[in-house]
Design a protein around this motif. Sequence first.
Motif, PDB file in Angstrom:
ATOM      1  N   ASN A 569      88.641  73.408   7.845  1.00 29.38           N
ATOM      2  CA  ASN A 569      87.294  72.982   8.222  1.00 29.38           C
ATOM      3  C   ASN A 569      87.050  71.608   7.613  1.00 29.38           C
ATOM      4  OD1 ASN A 569      86.328  75.367   9.657  1.00 29.38           O
ATOM      5  ND2 ASN A 569      86.426  76.391   7.675  1.00 29.38           N
ATOM      6  N   LYS A 570      87.036  70.593   8.458  1.00 29.45           N
ATOM      7  CA  LYS A 570      86.851  69.216   8.007  1.00 29.45           C
ATOM      8  C   LYS A 570      85.363  68.922   7.873  1.00 29.45           C
ATOM      9  CE  LYS A 570      87.757  64.903   7.097  1.00 29.45           C
ATOM     10  NZ  LYS A 570      88.268  64.524   5.765  1.00 29.45           N
ATOM     11  N   ALA A 571      84.922  68.571   6.662  1.00 31.60           N
ATOM     12  CA  ALA A 571      83.505  68.329   6.399  1.00 31.60           C
ATOM     13  C   ALA A 571      82.994  67.136   7.194  1.00 31.60           C
ATOM     14  CB  ALA A 571      83.286  68.098   4.908  1.00 31.60           C
ATOM     15  N   ILE A 572      81.788  67.285   7.766  1.00 32.75           N
ATOM     16  CA  ILE A 572      81.121  66.196   8.475  1.00 32.75           C
ATOM     17  C   ILE A 572      79.812  65.835   7.774  1.00 32.75           C
ATOM     18  CG2 ILE A 572      80.070  65.478  10.652  1.00 32.75           C
ATOM     19  CD1 ILE A 572      82.036  67.261  12.109  1.00 32.75           C
ATOM     20  N   GLY A 573      78.964  66.838   7.535  1.00 32.88           N
ATOM     21  CA  GLY A 573      77.695  66.568   6.872  1.00 32.88           C
ATOM     22  C   GLY A 573      77.257  67.724   5.996  1.00 32.88           C
ATOM     23  N   ASN A 574      76.957  67.445   4.713  1.00 33.68           N
ATOM     24  CA  ASN A 574      76.431  68.420   3.742  1.00 33.68           C
ATOM     25  C   ASN A 574      77.353  69.617   3.519  1.00 33.68           C
ATOM     26  OD1 ASN A 574      73.979  66.940   3.439  1.00 33.68           O
ATOM     27  ND2 ASN A 574      73.180  67.906   5.297  1.00 33.68           N
ATOM     28  N   SER A 575      78.620  69.496   3.874  1.00 30.73           N
ATOM     29  CA  SER A 575      79.567  70.603   3.717  1.00 30.73           C
ATOM     30  C   SER A 575      80.773  70.139   2.911  1.00 30.73           C
ATOM     31  CB  SER A 575      80.004  71.131   5.090  1.00 30.73           C
ATOM     32  OG  SER A 575      80.608  70.104   5.854  1.00 30.73           O
ATOM     33  N   ASP A 576      81.733  71.043   2.694  1.00 25.00           N
ATOM     34  CA  ASP A 576      82.953  70.736   1.937  1.00 25.00           C
ATOM     35  C   ASP A 576      84.175  70.892   2.837  1.00 25.00           C
ATOM     36  OD1 ASP A 576      81.475  70.449  -0.480  1.00 25.00           O
ATOM     37  OD2 ASP A 576      81.479  72.633  -0.734  1.00 25.00           O
ATOM     38  N   ASN A 577      85.273  70.246   2.435  1.00 22.56           N
ATOM     39  CA  ASN A 577      86.550  70.475   3.103  1.00 22.56           C
ATOM     40  C   ASN A 577      87.100  71.825   2.633  1.00 22.56           C
ATOM     41  OD1 ASN A 577      86.685  67.983   4.536  1.00 22.56           O
ATOM     42  ND2 ASN A 577      87.317  66.952   2.644  1.00 22.56           N
ATOM     43  N   THR A 578      87.297  72.733   3.555  1.00 23.56           N
ATOM     44  CA  THR A 578      87.786  74.067   3.203  1.00 23.56           C
ATOM     45  C   THR A 578      89.003  74.415   4.049  1.00 23.56           C
ATOM     46  OG1 THR A 578      86.291  75.136   4.793  1.00 23.56           O
ATOM     47  CG2 THR A 578      85.477  74.848   2.535  1.00 23.56           C
ATOM     48  N   TYR A 579      89.772  75.392   3.571  1.00 22.11           N
ATOM     49  CA  TYR A 579      90.988  75.785   4.281  1.00 22.11           C
ATOM     50  C   TYR A 579      91.312  77.242   3.989  1.00 22.11           C
ATOM     51  CZ  TYR A 579      92.857  74.805  -0.372  1.00 22.11           C
ATOM     52  OH  TYR A 579      93.064  74.786  -1.724  1.00 22.11           O
ATOM     53  N   SER A 580      92.151  77.811   4.847  1.00 25.38           N
ATOM     54  CA  SER A 580      92.615  79.187   4.643  1.00 25.38           C
ATOM     55  C   SER A 580      93.957  79.366   5.335  1.00 25.38           C
ATOM     56  CB  SER A 580      91.601  80.199   5.195  1.00 25.38           C
ATOM     57  OG  SER A 580      91.560  80.145   6.609  1.00 25.38           O
ATOM     58  N   SER A 598      92.300  81.403   0.500  1.00 24.34           N
ATOM     59  CA  SER A 598      91.394  80.343   0.939  1.00 24.34           C
ATOM     60  C   SER A 598      90.595  79.815  -0.241  1.00 24.34           C
ATOM     61  CB  SER A 598      90.433  80.872   2.008  1.00 24.34           C
ATOM     62  OG  SER A 598      89.423  81.669   1.423  1.00 24.34           O
ATOM     63  N   ASN A 599      89.926  78.671   0.001  1.00 30.84           N
ATOM     64  CA  ASN A 599      88.958  78.170  -0.979  1.00 30.84           C
ATOM     65  C   ASN A 599      87.534  78.338  -0.467  1.00 30.84           C
ATOM     66  OD1 ASN A 599      88.895  76.190   0.997  1.00 30.84           O
ATOM     67  ND2 ASN A 599      88.781  74.480  -0.464  1.00 30.84           N
ATOM     68  N   ASP A 613      85.147  77.226  -6.545  1.00 30.64           N
ATOM     69  CA  ASP A 613      85.882  76.397  -7.503  1.00 30.64           C
ATOM     70  C   ASP A 613      87.292  76.911  -7.758  1.00 30.64           C
ATOM     71  OD1 ASP A 613      85.131  78.670  -8.779  1.00 30.64           O
ATOM     72  OD2 ASP A 613      83.927  77.700 -10.335  1.00 30.64           O
ATOM     73  N   LYS A 614      87.628  78.091  -7.222  1.00 33.16           N
ATOM     74  CA  LYS A 614      88.970  78.646  -7.361  1.00 33.16           C
ATOM     75  C   LYS A 614      89.439  79.211  -6.024  1.00 33.16           C
ATOM     76  CE  LYS A 614      88.507  80.008 -12.229  1.00 33.16           C
ATOM     77  NZ  LYS A 614      88.558  81.145 -13.187  1.00 33.16           N
ATOM     78  N   LEU A 615      90.764  79.351  -5.895  1.00 36.18           N
ATOM     79  CA  LEU A 615      91.309  79.987  -4.706  1.00 36.18           C
ATOM     80  C   LEU A 615      90.994  81.481  -4.725  1.00 36.18           C
ATOM     81  CD1 LEU A 615      94.828  78.325  -4.293  1.00 36.18           C
ATOM     82  CD2 LEU A 615      92.789  77.943  -2.904  1.00 36.18           C
ATOM     83  N   ASN A 616      90.730  82.019  -3.543  1.00 35.71           N
ATOM     84  CA  ASN A 616      90.416  83.440  -3.418  1.00 35.71           C
ATOM     85  C   ASN A 616      91.459  84.124  -2.539  1.00 35.71           C
ATOM     86  OD1 ASN A 616      87.879  83.315  -4.859  1.00 35.71           O
ATOM     87  ND2 ASN A 616      87.061  82.253  -3.064  1.00 35.71           N
ATOM     88  N   TYR A 617      91.794  85.352  -2.907  1.00 38.37           N
ATOM     89  CA  TYR A 617      92.716  86.163  -2.123  1.00 38.37           C
ATOM     90  C   TYR A 617      91.905  87.261  -1.447  1.00 38.37           C
ATOM     91  CZ  TYR A 617      95.935  83.787  -5.239  1.00 38.37           C
ATOM     92  OH  TYR A 617      96.612  82.824  -5.941  1.00 38.37           O
ATOM     93  N   LYS A 618      92.100  87.413  -0.162  1.00 38.68           N
ATOM     94  CA  LYS A 618      91.254  88.356   0.565  1.00 38.68           C
ATOM     95  C   LYS A 618      92.088  89.350   1.366  1.00 38.68           C
ATOM     96  CE  LYS A 618      90.647  85.165   4.461  1.00 38.68           C
ATOM     97  NZ  LYS A 618      89.691  84.472   5.333  1.00 38.68           N
ATOM     98  N   PHE A 619      91.455  90.493   1.587  1.00 38.25           N
ATOM     99  CA  PHE A 619      92.049  91.574   2.378  1.00 38.25           C
ATOM    100  C   PHE A 619      91.030  91.997   3.423  1.00 38.25           C
ATOM    101  CE2 PHE A 619      92.075  96.171   3.093  1.00 38.25           C
ATOM    102  CZ  PHE A 619      93.334  96.341   3.651  1.00 38.25           C
TER     103      PHE A 619
END
Length: 625
Positions: A569-580, A598-599, A613-619
């Motif tokens: 997810n590439k930040a455009i406005g008021n958001s953060d760069n996130t990935y999974s 993901s972060n 602020d840390k990587l998360n592991y999800k199920f």
Amino acid sequence: MNLFKSKISSNCVYLIILIIVSITNENKIKSSEIYNSNKNDKIEWKPIEEENIEGDDIDWYILDEEENKKEDEVKWLQIQVEEKDEKIKFIKNIENNIKRSNEIKKSNNRFILLNKGKSIPTASTLKNGELRIETNTVSSFSSGNSGGIGNQNYSGLIQYGLNSQITLGIFYTEADDPLFKKIGQYNESSANLWTNFGGNIKYKILNKEYYKISIDGSIENWKVGSGGCFGYNCTSNSKNIFNSKNEKILNNNLIGSISLPITYKLDNKEFSIVPKLSILPKNQGNHNGKRNFYGNNLGIGLGISNKHTKNITTFYSYYIPIIYGYNSFNSNLEYSKENVYTAGLNYNIDHKITLEGYLTNSFGLTPSTSILTMPSTKQIIYGGRFIYTPTNKRNSIIKSQDKESKKQNNQIYKNNNINLLNERETEIVYGVDNKGTQNIIVSRGFSDNFTFEIATENISKKNYDNKYIKTYLQPGNPSIRGGGTVLYNTKKDFYNLKNSLRMTFGRVLGKTRPGYLFAELANSLDINEFITMNVNPKFAFTGDGTLSSLGLNVIYNLNNRMSIIPNINKAIGNSDNTYSLNLERKITKETKLSLGISNYLSNNDMGQLLKDDKLNYKFKVSYNF
């Protein structure tokens, strides 16, 4: 010589006559044989069992009465034949099939507007046995002094056609945001509550070819609250507008309305004129003091609608209060009569789903309160309506669609957090990550083009500096959201392109309950048999600004059971760069498991646009049935 010629001529004439008689007798014999054959060989009419019929891409639709008229009208006369005669059985077979065909057509009629905006009903009623379920929301464009995304009013309505003349309805509405503007010298906005529960009935008293007249009435319980606070688990206090004291006032009022809608139809346009009386309380308060309120209101409404295509209708309405009470008050508690107007667009997605969007200055969502503007202001607001008609049936002849392709289409959307299910299919998803954040999503296919969803999430409690996290997500408090996904475009000839829109709305259930609107445009392309690419712009609309991001992901199918899905997810406005990065495995026909890293702050809506602020592991596990 002449005598010889005369004899020859006579013989020729006799010969010709014999030939004609012979041919005539032969034709009579053949006609008799054909008649006896038709008499013995019965024609059998059988329904087509298949839903998908191969053939040309024909667009089938129901003709209006005006469209179906001819200049020279065909007159049908009843044939007086004995029941035992074989001919009557043949005719009855035709009649039964025509009746069955008409029933199918009636079940798929075009969408009928029962209102042109909430304040202006039409004279139309539902068909016999037709059921409609709708949700409606209006909201201010900004939060004003109330906080959150804006002042909102929510409603749910169920309507049923008792017969072709009578339509019954039952509804509930709730608005609990503080006043949009502060009152006079008050230090803060007063808490405000409008809750309505009631029913309505519409009776069509006249139904002519070009016009119709109905009586529409409602009776409601209107709970009006002011002062104190009405938020979930709230502890704050505010002055009320009825006696200016720091106390909560809560009054139950029996109210009602009656109107006489007259609707005239001309080609694709409809015109309505509606005299209307709203019976509202003239004061509110308690033993510590009272203040004037709206009072009864008599006015007249005007409405027009225009059907541009089979699926799109625009409408406009205008209500003019004439005598008696008021329908608006400002920040100085000065009451006035204000004209109420609405302009909107109605989009019929398919035989069961209709969406509607509009601009208005009407805040009430019931027949009695729909003439009222937003408390403390008369500004323009926006509204949206979702209408579900479960009694409408699928067309008897539909466009052919390959089942395997359809299954693959749904699988792609599910992998992309866009749940587009088949009609009557249900999916339950449970997710949890290593920090304890949990979410549950329940989705249901209302039609092949629309999927409804409701979700709840609880982000693990932790302190964050981001204002959007602290205000709209509030870790440690549960949240609830609802919405849906609509598929509005498919192009198989261009990489199997699919376009859909997903929208949800909800709020956190904390001491304050600010909400936000989330929208996602999903665009999917099949690069080849194994790879699908998705480009998804995402937006979260709040009272403190809009968060925006561009979502990109690739779905790589390792085999029929396993897929790997990287997402950015590439930040455009008021958001953060996130990935999974997710690995999905199909365990059974109904069950699927997913493991990911993901972060994301969380996996639901705005949580995908803000990073932890840390990587998360999800199920995650999902079950379809």
